[in-house]
Design an enzyme around this catalytic site. Structure first.
Site, mmCIF file in Angstrom:
data_model
loop_
_atom_site.group_PDB
_atom_site.id
_atom_site.type_symbol
_atom_site.label_atom_id
_atom_site.label_comp_id
_atom_site.label_asym_id
_atom_site.label_seq_id
_atom_site.Cartn_x
_atom_site.Cartn_y
_atom_site.Cartn_z
ATOM 1 N N ASP A 137 17.088 22.040 -3.029
ATOM 2 C CA ASP A 137 16.270 21.947 -3.704
ATOM 3 C C ASP A 137 17.008 22.570 -4.801
ATOM 4 O OD1 ASP A 137 14.374 20.268 -2.297
ATOM 5 O OD2 ASP A 137 13.269 22.156 -2.179
ATOM 6 N N ASP A 140 2.592 13.578 -2.938
ATOM 7 C CA ASP A 140 2.354 15.522 -1.996
ATOM 8 C C ASP A 140 1.428 15.764 -2.115
ATOM 9 O OD1 ASP A 140 4.960 15.083 -2.781
ATOM 10 O OD2 ASP A 140 4.879 15.587 -4.832
#
Length: 243
Positions: free
Chosen positions: A12, A132
């Site tokens: 990330d 998500d």
């Protein structure tokens, strides 16, 4: 897509550096250095797939870490899935033609579900829809906005539109190293026939195996690997012995 259950290291990126956030919130990040070095480290440990996310892109709505991502793509020769700030079909197709194996669409897929079909028509099985979830609903815009959408119902809808898989992140446990919740993953697995990739909360190898047993096709692991809670080699060996 995944012939056997796969452990996928996360790379990330925020402001050109590898970071891990807690609960998806800016300001909670721990920094882990150069993305290319991280990617190469995981490949040397046996990773066959990398999970790249442009975190700035997820928050800002446009790709911010493109240079860092390009550097990783130039440096590696494994499957790469990429998300964060991909908002148009043209952008997604450009990335796929650049060498990305799968694009991850979150906000774009929620706001315009037909984008999944548009990309999939040209590049079948190349779209992972990112669902998500926080407090049981799908969240978007870097996990900052609720949608009121049920993840399992959404997953079925995107499968019909041609999605190659579902990336499910349990935001309530993401980055906290306190363990996973298998029930939401099992619900998604039961709702679709395409692969479900689980993410969020992995703290131990037992968590990895629990997601494997829940029916996930793969798991994305970030903080636990970067903090040395276990090694990628050990996780892969445990998964193989659990098949």
């Amino acid at each position: 897509m995944f012939p056997a259950f796969t452990v996928i290291p996360a790379v990330d990126m925020q402001e050109g550096q590898v970071v891990q956030l807690v609960g998806g919130e800016r300001g909670t990040e721990t920094t882990y250095g150069d993305p290319v070095e991280a990617a190469q480290r995981w490949i040397e440990a046996g990773a066959e797939t990398l999970h790249l996310v442009d975190l700035d892109g997820a928050f800002e709505g446009e790709r911010v870490n493109a240079d860092a991502i390009d550097a990783v793509l130039d440096a590696v020769d494994v499957d790469v899935q990429l998300g964060g700030g991909i908002r148009t079909a043209d952008d997604a197709i450009d990335l796929l033609e650049r060498g990305v194996d799968r694009v991850i669409l979150g906000t774009a897929a929620v706001e315009n579900p037909d984008i999944v079909a548009e990309i999939s028509e040209e590049h079948p099985e190349s779209v992972l829809v990112s669902l998500d979830a926080k407090d049981g609903e799908v969240v978007v815009s870097g996990w900052t906005e609720g949608t009121g959408i049920d993840p399992a119902e959404a997953a079925s809808r995107y499968e019909d539109l041609g999605a190659g898989g579902i990336l499910f992140t349990d935001v309530d446990v993401e980055g906290q190293l306190e363990g996973v919740r298998t029930e939401p993953v099992e619900r998604l697995v039961d709702a679709v026939d395409i692969p479900v990739i689980a993410s969020g909360g992995v703290a131990t190898i037992d968590d990895v195996q629990a997601l494997q047993e829940a029916g996930a096709a793969a798991v994305v692991v970030g903080s636990a690997l970067y903090e040395g809670s276990f090694t990628l080699e050990a996780a892969m060996a445990a998964v193989e012995s659990n098949e």
